[in-house]
Design a protein around this motif. Structure first.
Motif, PDB file in Angstrom:
ATOM      1  N   LEU A 184       8.710  -6.365  -0.884  1.00 21.52           N
ATOM      2  CA  LEU A 184       8.365  -4.919  -0.778  1.00 21.52           C
ATOM      3  C   LEU A 184       7.813  -4.648   0.644  1.00 21.52           C
ATOM      4  N   THR A 185       6.992  -5.800   1.211  1.00 19.95           N
ATOM      5  CA  THR A 185       6.248  -5.620   2.439  1.00 19.95           C
ATOM      6  C   THR A 185       7.186  -5.762   3.526  1.00 19.95           C
ATOM      7  N   GLU A 186       8.140  -6.667   3.369  1.00 15.25           N
ATOM      8  CA  GLU A 186       9.299  -7.070   4.307  1.00 15.25           C
ATOM      9  C   GLU A 186      10.205  -5.753   4.568  1.00 15.25           C
ATOM     10  N   ARG A 187      10.613  -5.013   3.265  1.00 15.77           N
ATOM     11  CA  ARG A 187      11.342  -3.964   3.473  1.00 15.77           C
ATOM     12  C   ARG A 187      10.455  -2.700   4.138  1.00 15.77           C
ATOM     13  N   LEU A 188       9.398  -2.747   4.170  1.00 18.16           N
ATOM     14  CA  LEU A 188       8.447  -1.693   4.965  1.00 18.16           C
ATOM     15  C   LEU A 188       8.223  -2.042   6.462  1.00 18.16           C
ATOM     16  N   THR A 189       8.220  -3.450   6.918  1.00 21.63           N
ATOM     17  CA  THR A 189       8.212  -3.765   8.090  1.00 21.63           C
ATOM     18  C   THR A 189       9.233  -4.460   8.975  1.00 21.63           C
ATOM     19  N   GLY A 190      10.159  -4.996   8.170  1.00 23.19           N
ATOM     20  CA  GLY A 190      11.088  -5.798   8.912  1.00 23.19           C
ATOM     21  C   GLY A 190      10.662  -7.222   9.150  1.00 23.19           C
ATOM     22  N   VAL A 191       9.482  -7.610   8.731  1.00 23.14           N
ATOM     23  CA  VAL A 191       9.018  -8.980   9.024  1.00 23.14           C
ATOM     24  C   VAL A 191       9.226  -9.928   7.920  1.00 23.14           C
ATOM     25  N   ARG A 192       9.924 -10.964   7.849  1.00 18.78           N
ATOM     26  CA  ARG A 192      10.088 -11.854   6.914  1.00 18.78           C
ATOM     27  C   ARG A 192       9.212 -12.877   7.135  1.00 18.78           C
ATOM     28  N   VAL A 193       8.136 -13.053   6.094  1.00 17.45           N
ATOM     29  CA  VAL A 193       7.261 -14.014   6.144  1.00 17.45           C
ATOM     30  C   VAL A 193       7.757 -15.527   5.510  1.00 17.45           C
ATOM     31  N   THR A 194       7.867 -16.563   6.198  1.00 23.56           N
ATOM     32  CA  THR A 194       8.487 -17.835   5.583  1.00 23.56           C
ATOM     33  C   THR A 194       7.380 -18.726   6.077  1.00 23.56           C
ATOM     34  N   GLU A 195       7.572 -20.195   5.361  1.00 19.59           N
ATOM     35  CA  GLU A 195       6.668 -21.029   5.118  1.00 19.59           C
ATOM     36  C   GLU A 195       6.624 -21.556   6.675  1.00 19.59           C
ATOM     37  N   GLU A 196       7.959 -21.609   7.471  1.00 18.05           N
ATOM     38  CA  GLU A 196       7.748 -22.089   8.810  1.00 18.05           C
ATOM     39  C   GLU A 196       6.762 -21.166   9.779  1.00 18.05           C
ATOM     40  N   LEU A 197       7.017 -19.830   9.429  1.00 22.82           N
ATOM     41  CA  LEU A 197       6.663 -18.939  10.374  1.00 22.82           C
ATOM     42  C   LEU A 197       4.705 -19.140  10.135  1.00 22.82           C
ATOM     43  N   LEU A 198       4.477 -19.285   8.847  1.00 23.51           N
ATOM     44  CA  LEU A 198       2.897 -19.346   8.753  1.00 23.51           C
ATOM     45  C   LEU A 198       2.489 -20.781   9.261  1.00 23.51           C
ATOM     46  N   ALA A 199       3.164 -21.695   8.990  1.00 23.15           N
ATOM     47  CA  ALA A 199       2.647 -23.059   9.370  1.00 23.15           C
ATOM     48  C   ALA A 199       2.553 -23.200  10.712  1.00 23.15           C
ATOM     49  N   GLY A 200       3.568 -22.629  11.379  1.00 24.01           N
ATOM     50  CA  GLY A 200       3.698 -23.139  13.038  1.00 24.01           C
ATOM     51  C   GLY A 200       3.172 -21.810  13.948  1.00 24.01           C
ATOM     52  N   ALA A 201       2.571 -20.620  13.464  1.00 24.30           N
ATOM     53  CA  ALA A 201       2.063 -19.566  14.080  1.00 24.30           C
ATOM     54  C   ALA A 201       0.809 -20.103  15.083  1.00 24.30           C
ATOM     55  N   GLU A 202       0.706 -19.513  16.247  1.00 26.00           N
ATOM     56  CA  GLU A 202      -0.751 -19.622  16.830  1.00 26.00           C
ATOM     57  C   GLU A 202      -1.506 -18.438  16.613  1.00 26.00           C
ATOM     58  N   TYR A 203      -2.658 -18.875  15.773  1.00 29.15           N
ATOM     59  CA  TYR A 203      -3.341 -17.640  15.185  1.00 29.15           C
ATOM     60  C   TYR A 203      -4.615 -17.523  16.254  1.00 29.15           C
ATOM     61  N   ARG A 204      -4.815 -16.157  16.503  1.00 29.06           N
ATOM     62  CA  ARG A 204      -5.764 -15.805  17.461  1.00 29.06           C
ATOM     63  C   ARG A 204      -6.922 -15.644  16.244  1.00 29.06           C
ATOM     64  N   THR A 205      -7.962 -16.158  16.257  1.00 27.79           N
ATOM     65  CA  THR A 205      -9.066 -15.951  15.373  1.00 27.79           C
ATOM     66  C   THR A 205     -10.475 -15.162  15.577  1.00 27.79           C
ATOM     67  N   GLY A 206     -10.995 -14.556  14.440  1.00 31.67           N
ATOM     68  CA  GLY A 206     -12.435 -13.902  14.920  1.00 31.67           C
ATOM     69  C   GLY A 206     -13.160 -13.993  13.305  1.00 31.67           C
ATOM     70  N   GLU A 207     -14.258 -14.123  13.534  1.00 30.54           N
ATOM     71  CA  GLU A 207     -15.227 -14.347  12.241  1.00 30.54           C
ATOM     72  C   GLU A 207     -15.789 -12.677  11.984  1.00 30.54           C
ATOM     73  N   VAL A 208     -15.264 -12.244  10.838  1.00 29.60           N
ATOM     74  CA  VAL A 208     -15.374 -11.002  10.499  1.00 29.60           C
ATOM     75  C   VAL A 208     -16.594 -10.733   9.431  1.00 29.60           C
ATOM     76  N   PRO A 209     -17.520  -9.824   9.912  1.00 27.16           N
ATOM     77  CA  PRO A 209     -18.684  -9.686   8.854  1.00 27.16           C
ATOM     78  C   PRO A 209     -18.317  -9.065   7.554  1.00 27.16           C
ATOM     79  N   GLU A 210     -18.939  -9.528   6.493  1.00 26.80           N
ATOM     80  CA  GLU A 210     -18.821  -8.821   5.170  1.00 26.80           C
ATOM     81  C   GLU A 210     -19.195  -7.632   5.303  1.00 26.80           C
ATOM     82  N   GLU A 211     -18.799  -6.670   4.730  1.00 26.48           N
ATOM     83  CA  GLU A 211     -19.184  -5.177   4.412  1.00 26.48           C
ATOM     84  C   GLU A 211     -20.349  -5.096   3.799  1.00 26.48           C
ATOM     85  N   PRO A 212     -21.356  -4.319   4.380  1.00 26.03           N
ATOM     86  CA  PRO A 212     -22.679  -4.075   3.423  1.00 26.03           C
ATOM     87  C   PRO A 212     -22.325  -3.383   2.187  1.00 26.03           C
ATOM     88  N   VAL A 213     -23.075  -3.851   1.137  1.00 24.94           N
ATOM     89  CA  VAL A 213     -22.992  -3.109  -0.141  1.00 24.94           C
ATOM     90  C   VAL A 213     -23.568  -1.812  -0.013  1.00 24.94           C
TER      91      VAL A 213
END
Length: 214
Positions: A184-213
């Protein structure tokens, strides 16, 4: 629009799938059109943490963050990269044990003038969510396909049936619900998520704070 169905995402359940860690531990996957990885992390108030070369390194860095904490950590690591989809470039963001794509304030800030879609799981507990935002508005969201809300809760019903989700009753036990949500997500975005896509991507990362309760 793509013709993806649940069958196209049967790989997420295979024993060697790099996504098994996400299903077991819990994850959120978010896709937004026309927003860069750096901008997405900025909107998330993430502290930059460099680049991870592939999913294995992202998982390793997540484990290191857990190991550094005596209790449940007060932040989580999010990784984001660019990928082509319907209408141009999208950013895919992935985190384990995080909740970015389920935060209304984040999705509303991310999606004015564009589209953002997310789905998530909290691991072993049976809580799996889907969210579709358009121009800053939550259009359709659900945990169970037959129990939807949002400003247009029924707009995706035909598409849901085509990918293998039942918007009006019990789910077919022969169809993996999470695989159908990927489709369903692919149909809305046109992005096919594959094993190869996730395994080989270069991820820019950030540490996200938890939302306060509240």
């Amino acid at each position: 629009m793509t013709s993806a169905t649940a069958a196209d995402y049967s790989w997420i359940r295979s024993s060697g799938s790099p996504f098994r860690y996400a299903l077991e531990y819990g994850y959120t996957l978010t896709l937004v059109r026309g927003v860069s990885p750096d901008e997405l992390l900025r909107v998330a108030d993430a502290e930059p943490r460099g680049v991870c070369e592939g999913l294995a390194e992202l998982i390793e860095r997540h484990q290191e963050l857990l190991d550094e904490s005596d209790d449940w950590p007060e932040s989580f690591l999010a990784g984001a990269f660019s990928v082509e989809g319907e209408g141009g470039s999208w950013t895919l963001a992935l985190e384990f044990g995080g909740d970015l794509g389920t935060r209304p304030s984040f999705m509303e800030a991310l999606s004015p003038g564009t589209r953002a879609v997310s789905h998530s799981s909290n691991g072993g507990k049976p809580m799996d969510f889907f969210h579709w935002y358009e121009n800053g508005e939550l259009r359709t969201t659900f945990e169970w396909p037959a129990d939807r809300s949002g400003s247009t809760p029924d707009e995706l019903n035909a598409m849901m049936r085509e990918v293998g989700l039942n918007p009006s009753g019990d789910q077919d036990p022969g169809i993996h619900r999470k695989a159908a949500v990927f489709a369903l997500t692919e149909r809305l975005t046109g992005v096919r998520v594959t094993e190869e896509l996730l395994a080989g991507a270069e991820y820019r990362t950030g540490e996200v704070p938890e939302e306060p309760v509240e």
